[in-house]
Scaffold this active site. Structure first.
Site, PDB file in Angstrom:
ATOM      1  N   GLU A  21      -8.509  -3.785  -2.782  1.00 11.72           N
ATOM      2  CA  GLU A  21      -8.758  -2.077  -1.481  1.00 11.72           C
ATOM      3  C   GLU A  21      -8.194  -1.710  -1.613  1.00 11.72           C
ATOM      4  O   GLU A  21      -7.588  -0.773  -1.182  1.00 11.72           O
ATOM      5  CB  GLU A  21      -7.421  -3.282  -0.276  1.00 11.72           C
ATOM      6  CG  GLU A  21      -8.318  -4.622   0.164  1.00 11.72           C
ATOM      7  CD  GLU A  21      -6.683  -5.371   0.777  1.00 11.72           C
ATOM      8  OE1 GLU A  21      -5.940  -4.657   1.439  1.00 11.72           O
ATOM      9  OE2 GLU A  21      -7.783  -6.451   1.354  1.00 11.72           O
ATOM     10  N   LYS A  24      -0.520 -15.179  -2.576  1.00 12.42           N
ATOM     11  CA  LYS A  24      -0.981 -15.921  -1.652  1.00 12.42           C
ATOM     12  C   LYS A  24      -1.128 -17.129  -0.938  1.00 12.42           C
ATOM     13  O   LYS A  24      -1.647 -17.827  -1.713  1.00 12.42           O
ATOM     14  CB  LYS A  24      -2.164 -15.090  -0.865  1.00 12.42           C
ATOM     15  CG  LYS A  24      -1.339 -13.745  -0.725  1.00 12.42           C
ATOM     16  CD  LYS A  24      -3.046 -12.894   1.360  1.00 12.42           C
ATOM     17  CE  LYS A  24      -2.639 -11.485   0.898  1.00 12.42           C
ATOM     18  NZ  LYS A  24      -3.296 -10.961   1.804  1.00 12.42           N
ATOM     19  N   GLU A  70      -4.819 -22.799  16.667  1.00 13.15           N
ATOM     20  CA  GLU A  70      -6.135 -22.887  15.864  1.00 13.15           C
ATOM     21  C   GLU A  70      -7.249 -23.533  16.892  1.00 13.15           C
ATOM     22  O   GLU A  70      -8.729 -22.867  16.338  1.00 13.15           O
ATOM     23  CB  GLU A  70      -5.352 -23.821  14.200  1.00 13.15           C
ATOM     24  CG  GLU A  70      -6.789 -24.085  13.694  1.00 13.15           C
ATOM     25  CD  GLU A  70      -6.771 -25.382  12.620  1.00 13.15           C
ATOM     26  OE1 GLU A  70      -5.349 -26.391  12.850  1.00 13.15           O
ATOM     27  OE2 GLU A  70      -6.571 -25.665  12.020  1.00 13.15           O
ATOM     28  N   ASN A 106       0.892  -1.041   0.139  1.00  7.81           N
ATOM     29  CA  ASN A 106       0.560   0.376  -0.298  1.00  7.81           C
ATOM     30  C   ASN A 106       1.281   0.933  -0.060  1.00  7.81           C
ATOM     31  O   ASN A 106       1.610   2.204   0.957  1.00  7.81           O
ATOM     32  CB  ASN A 106      -0.651   0.255   1.257  1.00  7.81           C
ATOM     33  CG  ASN A 106      -1.711  -0.960   1.381  1.00  7.81           C
ATOM     34  OD1 ASN A 106      -2.088  -1.376   0.155  1.00  7.81           O
ATOM     35  ND2 ASN A 106      -2.430  -1.792   2.374  1.00  7.81           N
ATOM     36  N   ASP A 150      -7.192 -14.327   2.806  1.00 10.88           N
ATOM     37  CA  ASP A 150      -6.030 -13.684   2.978  1.00 10.88           C
ATOM     38  C   ASP A 150      -5.583 -13.898   4.668  1.00 10.88           C
ATOM     39  O   ASP A 150      -5.268 -13.411   5.953  1.00 10.88           O
ATOM     40  CB  ASP A 150      -6.789 -12.490   4.127  1.00 10.88           C
ATOM     41  CG  ASP A 150      -5.753 -11.075   4.112  1.00 10.88           C
ATOM     42  OD1 ASP A 150      -4.717 -11.758   3.785  1.00 10.88           O
ATOM     43  OD2 ASP A 150      -6.101  -9.927   4.067  1.00 10.88           O
ATOM     44  N   GLU A 154      -0.334 -11.597  11.474  1.00 13.31           N
ATOM     45  CA  GLU A 154      -1.204 -11.078  11.679  1.00 13.31           C
ATOM     46  C   GLU A 154      -2.056 -11.313  12.091  1.00 13.31           C
ATOM     47  O   GLU A 154      -3.209 -10.683  12.820  1.00 13.31           O
ATOM     48  CB  GLU A 154      -1.620 -10.257  10.022  1.00 13.31           C
ATOM     49  CG  GLU A 154      -2.734  -8.906   9.376  1.00 13.31           C
ATOM     50  CD  GLU A 154      -3.066  -8.862   8.709  1.00 13.31           C
ATOM     51  OE1 GLU A 154      -2.264  -9.198   7.681  1.00 13.31           O
ATOM     52  OE2 GLU A 154      -3.882  -7.916   8.280  1.00 13.31           O
ATOM     53  N   GLU A 184       3.236 -16.514  -1.498  1.00 13.05           N
ATOM     54  CA  GLU A 184       3.287 -15.625  -0.933  1.00 13.05           C
ATOM     55  C   GLU A 184       3.208 -16.076   0.644  1.00 13.05           C
ATOM     56  O   GLU A 184       1.581 -16.277   1.187  1.00 13.05           O
ATOM     57  CB  GLU A 184       2.548 -14.039  -0.931  1.00 13.05           C
ATOM     58  CG  GLU A 184       3.127 -12.643  -0.286  1.00 13.05           C
ATOM     59  CD  GLU A 184       1.257 -12.400  -0.917  1.00 13.05           C
ATOM     60  OE1 GLU A 184       1.844 -11.479  -1.704  1.00 13.05           O
ATOM     61  OE2 GLU A 184       1.017 -11.068   0.539  1.00 13.05           O
ATOM     62  N   TRP A 210     -17.452  -5.238   4.106  1.00  8.70           N
ATOM     63  CA  TRP A 210     -16.385  -6.188   3.475  1.00  8.70           C
ATOM     64  C   TRP A 210     -16.723  -7.801   3.166  1.00  8.70           C
ATOM     65  O   TRP A 210     -16.152  -8.279   2.930  1.00  8.70           O
ATOM     66  CB  TRP A 210     -14.674  -5.749   4.511  1.00  8.70           C
ATOM     67  CG  TRP A 210     -14.214  -6.310   3.989  1.00  8.70           C
ATOM     68  CD1 TRP A 210     -13.289  -7.419   3.722  1.00  8.70           C
ATOM     69  CD2 TRP A 210     -13.154  -5.339   3.641  1.00  8.70           C
ATOM     70  NE1 TRP A 210     -11.684  -6.670   3.675  1.00  8.70           N
ATOM     71  CE2 TRP A 210     -11.278  -5.496   3.284  1.00  8.70           C
ATOM     72  CE3 TRP A 210     -13.175  -3.880   3.726  1.00  8.70           C
ATOM     73  CZ2 TRP A 210     -10.499  -4.798   2.569  1.00  8.70           C
ATOM     74  CZ3 TRP A 210     -12.120  -2.624   2.986  1.00  8.70           C
ATOM     75  CH2 TRP A 210     -10.927  -3.379   3.023  1.00  8.70           C
ATOM     76  N   ARG A 258       1.261  -9.273  -7.575  1.00 11.12           N
ATOM     77  CA  ARG A 258      -0.198  -9.312  -6.850  1.00 11.12           C
ATOM     78  C   ARG A 258      -0.971  -9.885  -7.233  1.00 11.12           C
ATOM     79  O   ARG A 258      -1.753  -9.103  -7.807  1.00 11.12           O
ATOM     80  CB  ARG A 258       0.028  -8.616  -5.929  1.00 11.12           C
ATOM     81  CG  ARG A 258       1.458  -8.721  -4.601  1.00 11.12           C
ATOM     82  CD  ARG A 258       1.473  -7.926  -3.426  1.00 11.12           C
ATOM     83  NE  ARG A 258       1.101  -8.124  -1.745  1.00 11.12           N
ATOM     84  CZ  ARG A 258      -0.415  -8.223  -1.230  1.00 11.12           C
ATOM     85  NH1 ARG A 258      -0.870  -7.285  -1.399  1.00 11.12           N
ATOM     86  NH2 ARG A 258       0.021  -9.392  -0.578  1.00 11.12           N
ATOM     87  N   LYS A 290       0.795  -4.209  -5.646  1.00 10.44           N
ATOM     88  CA  LYS A 290      -0.503  -4.516  -5.560  1.00 10.44           C
ATOM     89  C   LYS A 290      -1.288  -3.937  -6.483  1.00 10.44           C
ATOM     90  O   LYS A 290      -2.243  -2.247  -5.963  1.00 10.44           O
ATOM     91  CB  LYS A 290      -0.565  -4.191  -4.035  1.00 10.44           C
ATOM     92  CG  LYS A 290      -2.077  -3.940  -3.370  1.00 10.44           C
ATOM     93  CD  LYS A 290      -2.171  -3.823  -2.244  1.00 10.44           C
ATOM     94  CE  LYS A 290      -3.849  -4.120  -1.141  1.00 10.44           C
ATOM     95  NZ  LYS A 290      -3.085  -4.219   0.009  1.00 10.44           N
TER      96      LYS A 290
HETATM   97  O1  GCW Z   1      -4.504  -8.582   4.916  1.00  9.57           O
HETATM   98  C1  GCW Z   1      -4.463  -7.719   4.915  1.00  9.57           C
HETATM   99  C2  GCW Z   1      -3.224  -6.663   5.036  1.00  9.57           C
HETATM  100  C3  GCW Z   1      -3.994  -5.864   4.516  1.00  9.57           C
HETATM  101  C4  GCW Z   1      -2.942  -5.634   4.080  1.00  9.57           C
HETATM  102  C5  GCW Z   1      -3.351  -6.558   2.775  1.00  9.57           C
HETATM  103  C6  GCW Z   1      -2.620  -7.163   1.588  1.00  9.57           C
HETATM  104  C7  GCW Z   1      -0.795  -4.722   3.116  1.00  9.57           C
HETATM  105  O2  GCW Z   1      -5.348  -6.416   6.665  1.00  9.57           O
HETATM  106  O3  GCW Z   1      -3.097  -4.281   5.950  1.00  9.57           O
HETATM  107  O4  GCW Z   1      -2.239  -4.388   3.037  1.00  9.57           O
HETATM  108  O5  GCW Z   1      -4.311  -7.925   3.801  1.00  9.57           O
HETATM  109  O6  GCW Z   1      -1.856  -8.249   1.625  1.00  9.57           O
HETATM  110  O7  GCW Z   1      -2.058  -6.359   0.674  1.00  9.57           O
END
Ligand code: GCW
Length: 685
Positions: free
Chosen positions: A291, A365, A516, A207, A370, A398, A392, A546, A324, A287
């Site tokens: 988002e 990813k 988990e 970002n 996510d 997180e 990734e 969302w 990405r 990216k």
């Molecule tokens: O998991 C989410 C995060 C964002 C992140 C996004 C991404 C960098 O909350 O902070 O942005 O994924 O992977 O782009």
């Protein structure tokens, strides 16, 4: 230090040295077998990375053996360590390959290139530190994973992962909203990364705000060049996150439309300029259309049209574009049961497979959503055939306890790498897809979102160093075993005391499963607080635009992703995997709620009902944490006090937070379902 205030951190302690605390190797019995060799060393070849390797030998000789090693001529008859950056044919030709050969009077470290020698030296140090004899240090290694990259989510404002307020504050690269000018900590970080064969770092978040968009301008490139120079000595390349709208943000153009000539030219001039400052610049990470980040869609262009313009600009200089695939519509109507975020990456990228420039790597990813504690592997790995792709992972925890809770993630990453995509029949593992061997890709790689910030342990929770270490080890060799990696990390970090090994290893190895257990059950995901993504809040996303829904109601829970009645996501996998997931009878328990909506009374393969499974795992997971906190106390005095206290302080938080997860999730499902716990345990707090 719990909040990791970078400004107060001391950076010379044991925690900062992490697994490179060679001084403590002195205590190991095995060091005596190496002492003679470290008296002398020889060097064949020249270059900055080779000098780094030489310095590592000198430093190790001082720190482990208390001696000043002297340089001797190649092939000396006296015991010595030979560093040779000239491939004599005994080493693979892939960059960074090395061999360590041990004979009566020498330990020869032969690299395919300078980097290979450096990796060989670190291999030797790891061997000593984990108690291996010289004979057992002998090896021959190479890696098919070309790009082994950590990516910072830092930005100049020093908030890491900006929309997730609580995660990390501080940065190795930025202080007081400036790019740091003192390279000490960046150098230490590069060293740590090189020691586990990481060869690239992207130093800013994907970002990209206006401040970081300026990194590719004349004004900031000198600072970037300084960082690149520091990294280069360790064979680490600099990558930058760039904003797709840079031509507007910092270029003064009115559009970022990739098909406009002035936009193309702007990217080319920009790349030319970057390479004037940094001749070995790695490339960009982008990216786009994700988002709310800008991207080609805004101009009615495809991701191929968008990516290829940036890629072409880099290509002339040997640069790579990491594009990405985290592209999805983040505004979903809860009534719409067909739109599925999990399907988005495949839907967006499969139709354009094969159209990307040869220096683009699609960065995907590990899971389709996510970074939840349990997700299936992204179906893109099972479907793309003509586009370089890399996986990734998120080292930064997180959604898995952040810098507080212990959650050793290597077993989860291994599961993803070992997953059989069946793209070219049985045995088509993700590893073989992303290392380029299966589909004959030009580029290959593994990316990890870094958990490093300005903390004195680098990672907040000191135990999270194991994830950073493990990530690097795995990128070099995806075949390594999670337990072996952990064993090595514990020995290097805390020494080879049996009590320490016996306490830490079993808990860490299980910690992903334990996390988990006390958090979101059976692959359902998304039961965390909104925004900060820490702590339980089962409905936080349920009533949000969302829209990452779990659809829990009084009858049941889970997302129907089957082909007959659900979103049809399972069809994105190859057979037999698609059938395995589609069929409720064969879907693995741990992913049941990811793929199916079931009543609470549904019986798992384990024989338990879903609701009883939820209660049991939440109670048991919490008890395992409680037990580990007790066990940890027995290590007092055996390990470095600082480490002990820091881990202990964070364990006190983990136990409180695990209790909260247990109580809130159990209460939530009890109130939804009205079904009593068979064992009659207290569900209310
Ligand atoms: O998991 C989410 C995060 C964002 C992140 C996004 C991404 C960098 O909350 O902070 O942005 O994924 O992977 O782009």
């Amino acid at each position: 230090m719990i909040n990791g205030n970078a400004k107060e951190a001391k950076h010379n302690g044991t925690g900062h040295l992490a697994w490179l605390n060679t001084k403590q190797f002195r205590m190991l019995a095995v060091t005596k077998d190496y002492a003679e060799f470290f008296k002398r060393y020889s060097v064949a070849g020249s270059g900055k990375v080779l000098s780094t390797a030489e310095n590592e030998i000198l430093q190790a000789a001082r720190e482990i053996f208390g001696i000043d090693a002297t340089r001797t001529e190649e092939g000396s008859d006296l015991p010595h360590i030979g560093l040779t950056a000239v491939n004599d044919g005994s080493v693979d030709t892939l960059p960074g390959s090395f061999a360590v050969k041990v004979s009566g009077h020498s330990i020869a470290i032969i690299g395919a290139d300078e980097l290979g020698v450096l990796y060989g030296v670190y291999h030797l140090l790891r061997s000593i530190g984990s108690g291996k004899s010289p004979a057992n240090a002998a090896t021959r290694q190479s890696s098919r994973v070309e790009l082994r990259i950590v990516q910072q989510w830092d930005n100049l404002r020093e908030h890491i992962a900006d929309n997730s307020g609580l995660i990390y504050h501080g940065s190795v690269f930025y202080k007081n909203q400036e790019i740091v000018s003192d390279m000490t900590q960046i150098k230490d970080y590069a060293r740590l990364m090189a020691s586990v064969c990481i060869n690239a770092i992207c130093i800013n978040n994907v970002n990209v705000n206006i401040e970081e968009a300026r990194f590719i301008t004349e004004e900031k490139l000198p600072a970037m060049a300084r960082i690149a120079e520091t990294l280069r000595k360790y064979g680490v390349k600099l990558f930058l996150g760039v904003n797709f709208a840079s031509p507007i943000m910092v270029g003064g153009l009115e559009t970022a439309d990739p098909l406009k000539e002035d936009v193309k030219k702007w990217w080319q001039d920009t790349a030319d300029n970057i390479y004037r400052f940094i001749p070995d610049f790695g490339g960009f990470v982008v990216k786009a259309d994700s988002e709310d980040q800008p991207g080609p869609f805004a101009y009615g262009r495809s991701h191929v049209q968008g990516a290829n313009v940036l890629a072409d600009a880099l290509h002339r200089h040997g640069g790579i574009l990491l594009w990405r695939c985290f592209v999805y519509n983040c505004h979903v109507d809860w009534r719409d049961r067909k739109t599925d975020r999990a399907k988005a990456a495949y839907d967006n990228f499969m139709p354009i497979d094969g159209q990307f420039a040869s220096n683009v790597i699609l960065q995907i990813k590990n899971g389709p959503i996510d970074f939840q504690i349990r997700e299936p592997v992204s179906p893109l790995f099972s479907s793309l055939r003509k586009t370089n792709e890399m996986i990734e992972f998120q080292i930064m925890q997180e959604y898995t306890g952040q810098h507080r809770q212990i959650c050793y993630l290597v077993p989860m990453w291994k599961e993803a790498l070992d997953f059989d995509t069946h793209i070219k029949g049985k045995g088509s593992t993700v590893t073989r897809v992303i290392d380029g061997s299966l589909l004959d890709y030009k580029h290959s790689g593994i990316a990890g979102i870094s958990n490093v910030y300005g903390d004195k342990y680098w990672t907040g929770q000191p135990m999270a160093q194991a994830n950073l270490f493990g990530f690097g080890r795995l990128t070099w060799n995806p075949q390594l075993d999670s337990g072996e990696i952990l064993d090595e990390w514990v020995r290097l970090t805390f020494g080879s005391n049996e009590k320490i090994l016996g306490t830490i290893i079993p808990f860490l190895l299980n910690s992903r499963a334990i996390y988990e257990e006390y958090t979101a059950p059976l692959g359902v995901g998304w039961m965390c607080n909104k925004g900060m993504h820490y702590g339980p809040s089962p409905d936080a996303y349920e009533y949000d635009r969302w829209g990452t829904y779990h659809y829990a109601d009084r009858e049941g829970v889970g997302v129907d992703r089957t082909q007959a009645t659900g979103t049809g996501y399972t069809a994105q996998y190859n057979k037999p995997v698609s059938d395995l997931y589609d069929n409720i009878g064969t879907c693995p328990d741990e992913l049941l709620l990811f793929f199916h909506h079931v009543p609470y009374s549904h019986r798992l393969h384990s024989g338990k009902t879903v609701i009883q499974h939820i209660y049991d795992t939440h109670f048991e997971g919490f008890e395992k944490v409680e037990k580990f906190v007790e066990d940890w106390q027995t290590l007092k005095g055996l390990i470095d006090d600082d480490y002990f206290n820091e881990v202990n302080a964070r364990l006190q938080l983990q136990i409180e937070d695990a209790r909260e997860w247990r109580d809130i999730i159990n209460t939530y499902f009890y109130r939804k379902s009205g079904v009593d716990d068979e064992k009659g345990r207290v569900i209310y707090r």
